[in-house]
Design an enzyme around this catalytic site. Structure first.
Site, mmCIF file in Angstrom:
data_model
loop_
_atom_site.group_PDB
_atom_site.id
_atom_site.type_symbol
_atom_site.label_atom_id
_atom_site.label_comp_id
_atom_site.label_asym_id
_atom_site.label_seq_id
_atom_site.Cartn_x
_atom_site.Cartn_y
_atom_site.Cartn_z
ATOM 1 N N HIS A 82 0.827 -1.196 0.000
ATOM 2 C CA HIS A 82 0.000 0.000 0.000
ATOM 3 C C HIS A 82 0.863 1.248 0.000
ATOM 4 C CE1 HIS A 82 -3.579 2.388 0.759
ATOM 5 N NE2 HIS A 82 -2.794 3.143 1.504
ATOM 6 N N ASP A 161 -14.939 3.917 7.962
ATOM 7 C CA ASP A 161 -13.855 4.741 7.416
ATOM 8 C C ASP A 161 -14.368 5.573 6.240
ATOM 9 O OD1 ASP A 161 -11.078 5.631 6.840
ATOM 10 O OD2 ASP A 161 -11.505 4.544 4.993
ATOM 11 N N ARG A 168 -13.935 14.019 6.918
ATOM 12 C CA ARG A 168 -12.605 14.646 7.104
ATOM 13 C C ARG A 168 -12.267 15.537 5.922
ATOM 14 N NH1 ARG A 168 -8.996 9.817 7.365
ATOM 15 N NH2 ARG A 168 -7.327 11.341 7.456
ATOM 16 N N SER A 183 -7.257 5.015 9.183
ATOM 17 C CA SER A 183 -8.044 4.921 7.954
ATOM 18 C C SER A 183 -7.403 3.904 6.994
ATOM 19 C CB SER A 183 -8.110 6.317 7.312
ATOM 20 O OG SER A 183 -8.537 6.254 5.992
ATOM 21 N N LYS A 187 -8.711 -0.515 6.372
ATOM 22 C CA LYS A 187 -9.037 -1.133 5.083
ATOM 23 C C LYS A 187 -8.068 -2.273 4.765
ATOM 24 C CE LYS A 187 -8.962 2.992 3.488
ATOM 25 N NZ LYS A 187 -9.125 4.382 3.215
HETATM 26 N N1 URA Z 1 -5.532 7.223 2.467
HETATM 27 C C1 URA Z 1 -6.545 6.748 3.199
HETATM 28 O O1 URA Z 1 -7.119 5.707 2.888
HETATM 29 N N2 URA Z 1 -6.924 7.431 4.295
HETATM 30 C C2 URA Z 1 -6.317 8.584 4.686
HETATM 31 O O2 URA Z 1 -6.710 9.140 5.681
HETATM 32 C C3 URA Z 1 -5.256 9.058 3.906
HETATM 33 C C4 URA Z 1 -4.871 8.357 2.789
#
Ligand code: URA
Length: 463
Positions: A82, A161, A168, A183, A187
C-alpha cells in the site's frame, strides 16, 4: 456513555477508552451519532492526537464496521502493498506482476485518486474493458489462478472509514496522523492479506511533508499491523519530485508496461520497485532457507531474481494475464511496445500519449545558459495534472483518463535552449494554457550537479 462526554474528554486532551472508541464507531455506523458530532470529535483528535493504543482501537473498530475478507482458503501467505499516495506513483502496476511472476500471491484492494494524488483503480480503468468490480469469490479465485488481483474496495469494506473519510475531507481534518494511520490500516486489515508492505511517501507531493512525520506515520501503522498479528514493513520514499516520467492514468499504465518490457526504466522508479519487491518477497512464504546452505537469500540475490523476472518478460506476461483475467483488452500492448522500441532505436522521442485524441502542449527550456534541473516540485505537478483533468476534486467528479503530463526531462538532467521539458495532455484548452504557465514554475535549475539531485528515493525502511 454519551458522545458529548467523549468529545469533551478528547477536547481536554484525555485518553479515550476502548469502549468509548467502539461506541463512537458503532454510533456513526448505525446513525445514532450525527455527522456534526463526529466532526467535532475528529477535530478534537486532530488537535490533541491519540496514543498508539487508541489508534489501534480506532482502526479495529473501523475494520469490524463492515465485511472482512477471509483469504485463508488460498492456503498461502498472501502479501499486500500500500502506498500512502503520491504523484506519478505507478509502482503497484509493476510490483504486483513481478511478485505474482515470482509465485508470491498478491491480493490487493486499491482506491481511486482524490485531490493531487492518483489512485491505482483509475489507472487500471484506462485499460479498455478492465473491471475492478470483483466479487469475493472471484477475488480469491484470481489470487489462486493468476497469482494476483487488484480490485476496488467493496461497498461494505470498513464503511465507518468511508463515512469518516468523507467528513474529514470537508472539515479540514484529513492531515491527522492517527486518523490517516487508522483509515489506511482499517481497510488493509479488512481486506485480509497476511503481510503488508507500506510505501510511506514523504515530501511536497505527499501527506507527510517531512521525514520525521513520515517515519512517525510508518511507526504507527507498523504498530497497528503487529498488534493485529500481521507482518508489516514500511519503506519511506521521497515524494518531492514526481515518480518516473509520467503523471496521469493511461500515461502511467503505458510507463508501467514500458518498464516491464525493459525499454524505459526510470532509475528512481526502479529503485523503489526493487526495494518494495524485496520487502514483499521477504514477508512471503517463498522466503525459506535454502535446503543446501540453510541460509536465507540475501537482498542482492532477491534483487537478481526480480531483475531476471522483468528481463525475461515473465513480469510483463503476468501483467497481461492479470489484466485480461479482469476483462482488460491488452491487444494494443504489442504494437505499443514495438513502436516504442523502434522509436528508441531511431533516437526519436518515445511514444507515450501518442493515441491521445485531446489537445497537446509542450514546455521547452528557453534560457540561453545550459543548466541542470535541480528540482521539479511534485505538489505543483500534481496540481497541474488535476487541472488537466487527470484527477478529481470531489469523489463524484469524472476524470479524463488520457490527460496528464510526460516529463521528458527529469531532475539531474542537463538542459539547453530548445530542449523539451514536458508534454501536457488535456481536453480543456483553458486548463491546458494555465497548466503550461504554472508548470514552468515547478522547475528550479542549477549550474552544477548539486547534492539535492543525488538524494536517493529510499529514505528509510522500518520493520
Ligand atoms: N488514504 C486513506 O485511505 N486514508 C487517509 O486518511 C489518507 C490516505
Amino acid at each position: 456513555m454519551n458522545i458529548i462526554e467523549i468529545i469533551e474528554k478528547k477536547k481536554a486532551g484525555k485518553e479515550l477508552t476502548t469502549e468509548e472508541i467502539y461506541y463512537f464507531i458503532e454510533g456513526i455506523t448505525n446513525d445514532y451519532i450525527k455527522d456534526y458530532q463526529a466532526s467535532a470529535l475528529l477535530m478534537a483528535v486532530c488537535l490533541k492526537g491519540m496514543n498508539y493504543r487508541e489508534t489501534y482501537d480506532l482502526t479495529m473498530a473501523m475494520r469490524y464496521s463492515g465485511d472482512i475478507m477471509n483469504l485463508s482458503q488460498i492456503g498461502r501467505t498472501v502479501v499486500d502493498k500500500h502506498s500512502t499516495g503520491g504523484i506519478g506513483d505507478k509502482t503497484t502496476l509493476i510490483v504486483g506482476p513481478v511478485m505474482a511472476a515470482l509465485d508470491v500471491p498478491v491480493a490487493k484492494m486499491s482506491g481511486r485518486g482524490l485531490g493531487i494524488t492518483g489512485g491505482t483503480i483509475d489507472k487500471l480503468d484506462s485499460i479498455p474493458g478492465f473491471s475492478s468490480d470483483v466479487s469475493d469469490e472471484d477475488f480469491i479465485r484470481l489470487v489462486k489462478t493468476v497469482g494476483m488481483v487488484d480490485a476496488a474496495q467493496t461497498k461494505n469494506l470498513a464503511p465507518a472509514d468511508k463515512f469518516l473519510y468523507a467528513l474529514r475531507d470537508v472539515t479540514a481534518t484529513v492531515d491527522s496522523l492517527p486518523l490517516i494511520a487508522s483509515s489506511i490500516m482499517s481497510k488493509k486489515l479488512a481486506s485480509g492479506a497476511d503481510c503488508i508492505v507500506l510505501d510511506v511517501k514523504c515530501g511536497s507531493g505527499a501527506f507527510m511533508k517531512d521525514k520525521e512525520s513520515a517515519a512517525e506515520l510508518a511507526r504507527v501503522m507498523i504498530d497497528i499491523g503487529k498488534r493485529a498479528r500481521k507482518k508489516c514493513v514500511a519503506v519511506i520514499s521521497d515524494m518531492n519530485q514526481p515518480l518516473g516520467y509520467t503523471v496521469g492514468n493511461s500515461l502511467e499504465v503505458e510507463e508501467a508496461m514500458l518498464f516491464l518490457s525493459g525499454i524505459v526504466q526510470n532509475p528512481r522508479l526502479k529503485k523503489l520497485v526493487i526495494a518494495l519487491c524485496i520487502e514483499m518477497y521477504k514477508l512471503s512464504d517463498k522466503y525459506c532457507p535454502d535446503t543446501d546452505s540453510k541460509s536465507f537469500k540475501s537482498d542482492a540475490e532477491i534483487e537478481e531474481l526480480i531483475c531476471e523476472t522483468i528481463d525475461s518478460g515473465k513480469a510483463l506476461e503476468k501483467f497481461r494475464e492479470f489484466a485480461e483475467a479482469q476483462g482488460g483488452d491488452l491487444s494494443f500492448v504489442d504494437d505499443f511496445i514495438e513502436g516504442c522500441r523502434e522509436a528508441f532505436d531511431s533516437q526519436v522521442d518515445y511514444m507515450l500519449g501518442v493515441d491521445y485524441d485531446g489537445l497537446v502542449e509542450r514546455i521547452f527550456y528557453m534560457d540561453d545558459d545550459p543548466a541542470f534541473i535541480e528540482a521539479i516540485d511534485a505538489e505543483t505537478v500534481g496540481r497541474m495534472s488535476l487541472l488537466l483533468g487527470a484527477g478529481r476534486i470531489r469523489k463524484e467528479d469524472d476524470i479524463d483518463l488520457g490527460a496528464g503530463i510526460v516529463l521528458n526531462k527529469v531532475v539531474g538532467d542537463r538542459v539547453e535552449r530548445g530542449d523539451l521539458l514536458a508534454t501536457l495532455y488535456s481536453n480543456n484548452k483553458r486548463s491546458l494554457t494555465s497548466a503550461v504557465r504554472l508548470l514552468s514554475k515547478a522547475y528550479t535549475y542549477s549550474e552544477t550537479v548539486s547534492d539535492r539531485m543525488s538524494e536517493g528515493i529510499i529514505i528509510e525502511t522500518l520493520v
